[in-house]
Scaffold this motif. Structure first.
Motif, PDB file in Angstrom:
ATOM      1  N   ARG A  40       0.813  -1.223   0.000  1.00 26.04           N
ATOM      2  CA  ARG A  40       0.000   0.000   0.000  1.00 26.04           C
ATOM      3  C   ARG A  40       0.846   1.272   0.000  1.00 26.04           C
ATOM      4  O   ARG A  40       0.309   2.379  -0.049  1.00 26.04           O
ATOM      5  CB  ARG A  40      -0.940   0.008   1.209  1.00 26.04           C
ATOM      6  N   GLY A  41       2.161   1.115   0.088  1.00 27.33           N
ATOM      7  CA  GLY A  41       3.043   2.273   0.093  1.00 27.33           C
ATOM      8  C   GLY A  41       3.147   2.965   1.437  1.00 27.33           C
ATOM      9  O   GLY A  41       3.678   4.065   1.530  1.00 27.33           O
ATOM     10  N   GLU A  42       2.682   2.320   2.483  1.00 25.53           N
ATOM     11  CA  GLU A  42       2.742   2.899   3.824  1.00 25.53           C
ATOM     12  C   GLU A  42       4.066   2.595   4.522  1.00 25.53           C
ATOM     13  O   GLU A  42       4.415   3.241   5.510  1.00 25.53           O
ATOM     14  CB  GLU A  42       1.577   2.390   4.674  1.00 25.53           C
ATOM     15  N   ARG A  43       4.769   1.590   4.051  1.00 24.02           N
ATOM     16  CA  ARG A  43       6.092   1.214   4.550  1.00 24.02           C
ATOM     17  C   ARG A  43       6.990   0.947   3.357  1.00 24.02           C
ATOM     18  O   ARG A  43       6.502   0.662   2.269  1.00 24.02           O
ATOM     19  CB  ARG A  43       6.024  -0.067   5.404  1.00 24.02           C
ATOM     20  N   LYS A  44       8.270   1.006   3.567  1.00 27.99           N
ATOM     21  CA  LYS A  44       9.229   0.754   2.490  1.00 27.99           C
ATOM     22  C   LYS A  44       9.853  -0.620   2.666  1.00 27.99           C
ATOM     23  O   LYS A  44      10.197  -1.002   3.781  1.00 27.99           O
ATOM     24  CB  LYS A  44      10.330   1.817   2.482  1.00 27.99           C
ATOM     25  N   ALA A  45      10.001  -1.318   1.569  1.00 28.90           N
ATOM     26  CA  ALA A  45      10.728  -2.575   1.594  1.00 28.90           C
ATOM     27  C   ALA A  45      12.203  -2.266   1.806  1.00 28.90           C
ATOM     28  O   ALA A  45      12.692  -1.213   1.400  1.00 28.90           O
ATOM     29  CB  ALA A  45      10.536  -3.330   0.281  1.00 28.90           C
ATOM     30  N   LYS A  46      12.910  -3.182   2.431  1.00 28.73           N
ATOM     31  CA  LYS A  46      14.348  -3.026   2.607  1.00 28.73           C
ATOM     32  C   LYS A  46      15.055  -3.450   1.337  1.00 28.73           C
ATOM     33  O   LYS A  46      14.556  -4.280   0.575  1.00 28.73           O
ATOM     34  CB  LYS A  46      14.837  -3.889   3.769  1.00 28.73           C
ATOM     35  N   ARG A  47      16.235  -2.914   1.131  1.00 27.14           N
ATOM     36  CA  ARG A  47      17.047  -3.282  -0.034  1.00 27.14           C
ATOM     37  C   ARG A  47      17.296  -4.787  -0.054  1.00 27.14           C
ATOM     38  O   ARG A  47      17.285  -5.421  -1.105  1.00 27.14           O
ATOM     39  CB  ARG A  47      18.361  -2.495   0.000  1.00 27.14           C
ATOM     40  N   GLU A  71      15.426  -5.132 -12.569  1.00 24.76           N
ATOM     41  CA  GLU A  71      14.192  -4.396 -12.867  1.00 24.76           C
ATOM     42  C   GLU A  71      13.460  -4.019 -11.581  1.00 24.76           C
ATOM     43  O   GLU A  71      13.001  -2.889 -11.420  1.00 24.76           O
ATOM     44  CB  GLU A  71      13.278  -5.227 -13.768  1.00 24.76           C
ATOM     45  N   LEU A  72      13.366  -4.974 -10.652  1.00 22.90           N
ATOM     46  CA  LEU A  72      12.677  -4.693  -9.396  1.00 22.90           C
ATOM     47  C   LEU A  72      13.450  -3.660  -8.581  1.00 22.90           C
ATOM     48  O   LEU A  72      12.850  -2.759  -7.985  1.00 22.90           O
ATOM     49  CB  LEU A  72      12.472  -5.982  -8.595  1.00 22.90           C
ATOM     50  N   LEU A  73      14.765  -3.755  -8.589  1.00 25.47           N
ATOM     51  CA  LEU A  73      15.590  -2.772  -7.884  1.00 25.47           C
ATOM     52  C   LEU A  73      15.415  -1.385  -8.492  1.00 25.47           C
ATOM     53  O   LEU A  73      15.326  -0.385  -7.771  1.00 25.47           O
ATOM     54  CB  LEU A  73      17.060  -3.189  -7.923  1.00 25.47           C
ATOM     55  N   THR A  74      15.324  -1.326  -9.801  1.00 23.67           N
ATOM     56  CA  THR A  74      15.119  -0.047 -10.484  1.00 23.67           C
ATOM     57  C   THR A  74      13.808   0.594 -10.050  1.00 23.67           C
ATOM     58  O   THR A  74      13.750   1.796  -9.764  1.00 23.67           O
ATOM     59  CB  THR A  74      15.145  -0.244 -12.014  1.00 23.67           C
ATOM     60  N   ILE A  75      12.759  -0.198  -9.972  1.00 18.31           N
ATOM     61  CA  ILE A  75      11.448   0.313  -9.543  1.00 18.31           C
ATOM     62  C   ILE A  75      11.516   0.771  -8.089  1.00 18.31           C
ATOM     63  O   ILE A  75      10.987   1.835  -7.730  1.00 18.31           O
ATOM     64  CB  ILE A  75      10.356  -0.757  -9.749  1.00 18.31           C
ATOM     65  N   TRP A  76      12.186  -0.007  -7.250  1.00 17.21           N
ATOM     66  CA  TRP A  76      12.344   0.327  -5.829  1.00 17.21           C
ATOM     67  C   TRP A  76      13.066   1.668  -5.673  1.00 17.21           C
ATOM     68  O   TRP A  76      12.644   2.528  -4.904  1.00 17.21           O
ATOM     69  CB  TRP A  76      13.094  -0.813  -5.141  1.00 17.21           C
ATOM     70  N   LEU A  77      14.159   1.841  -6.433  1.00 15.22           N
ATOM     71  CA  LEU A  77      14.912   3.098  -6.359  1.00 15.22           C
ATOM     72  C   LEU A  77      14.123   4.275  -6.927  1.00 15.22           C
ATOM     73  O   LEU A  77      14.160   5.381  -6.378  1.00 15.22           O
ATOM     74  CB  LEU A  77      16.239   2.959  -7.098  1.00 15.22           C
ATOM     75  N   ALA A  78      13.408   4.044  -8.025  1.00 14.05           N
ATOM     76  CA  ALA A  78      12.586   5.105  -8.608  1.00 14.05           C
ATOM     77  C   ALA A  78      11.533   5.580  -7.608  1.00 14.05           C
ATOM     78  O   ALA A  78      11.258   6.777  -7.497  1.00 14.05           O
ATOM     79  CB  ALA A  78      11.926   4.613  -9.889  1.00 14.05           C
ATOM     80  N   ASP A  79      10.979   4.631  -6.861  1.00 13.55           N
ATOM     81  CA  ASP A  79       9.989   4.969  -5.840  1.00 13.55           C
ATOM     82  C   ASP A  79      10.619   5.861  -4.766  1.00 13.55           C
ATOM     83  O   ASP A  79      10.007   6.826  -4.311  1.00 13.55           O
ATOM     84  CB  ASP A  79       9.437   3.683  -5.224  1.00 13.55           C
ATOM     85  N   LYS A  80      11.853   5.558  -4.377  1.00 12.27           N
ATOM     86  CA  LYS A  80      12.558   6.377  -3.383  1.00 12.27           C
ATOM     87  C   LYS A  80      12.799   7.787  -3.908  1.00 12.27           C
ATOM     88  O   LYS A  80      12.660   8.768  -3.174  1.00 12.27           O
ATOM     89  CB  LYS A  80      13.880   5.714  -2.997  1.00 12.27           C
ATOM     90  N   VAL A  81      13.164   7.890  -5.181  1.00 13.41           N
ATOM     91  CA  VAL A  81      13.390   9.204  -5.788  1.00 13.41           C
ATOM     92  C   VAL A  81      12.086  10.007  -5.777  1.00 13.41           C
ATOM     93  O   VAL A  81      12.070  11.182  -5.394  1.00 13.41           O
ATOM     94  CB  VAL A  81      13.934   9.074  -7.228  1.00 13.41           C
ATOM     95  N   LEU A  82      11.001   9.371  -6.189  1.00 12.88           N
ATOM     96  CA  LEU A  82       9.707  10.069  -6.213  1.00 12.88           C
ATOM     97  C   LEU A  82       9.297  10.528  -4.823  1.00 12.88           C
ATOM     98  O   LEU A  82       8.758  11.633  -4.663  1.00 12.88           O
ATOM     99  CB  LEU A  82       8.634   9.180  -6.834  1.00 12.88           C
TER     100      LEU A  82
END
Length: 97
Positions: A37-44, A60-71
């Motif tokens: 739900r985007g209420e918590r962040k997954a760990k690397r 690909e999943l790491l890229t999405i995870w990092l993009a989410d952090k940037v946003l």
């Protein structure tokens, strides 16, 4: 929130319950639900485990995870967020050479 949306989409495509991913990540199901739900962040460290279970390339999943952090970082900075991302991209490209 793009990361949570993507892992939920992949989990549902695989007919997998949240409980299974939560157990693999060694967290409880409510915590995993918050990640979707985007209420918590997954760990690397969760990325390789999730990638394997959800049958997606880890990169690909790491890229999405990092993009989410940037946003998340630029959220609310409407006047300059685009410029900030462009500046960061230039710095990344300069460092790659």
């Amino acid at each position: 929130m793009i990361f949570g949306k993507k892992i939920k989409e992949l989990r549902e495509e695989h007919g997998m319950v949240q409980r299974k991913l939560a157990a693999a990540l060694d967290i409880d199901t409510p915590m995993y639900s918050k990640i979707e739900r985007g209420e918590r962040k997954a760990k690397r460290s969760h990325i390789p485990i999730m990638a394997k279970l959800l049958e997606i390339e880890e990169k690909e999943l790491l890229t999405i995870w990092l993009a989410d952090k940037v946003l998340d970082t630029v959220e609310g900075e409407d006047e300059v967020k685009r410029d900030a991302v462009i500046y960061a991209q230039k710095e990344i490209e300069a460092g790659v050479r």
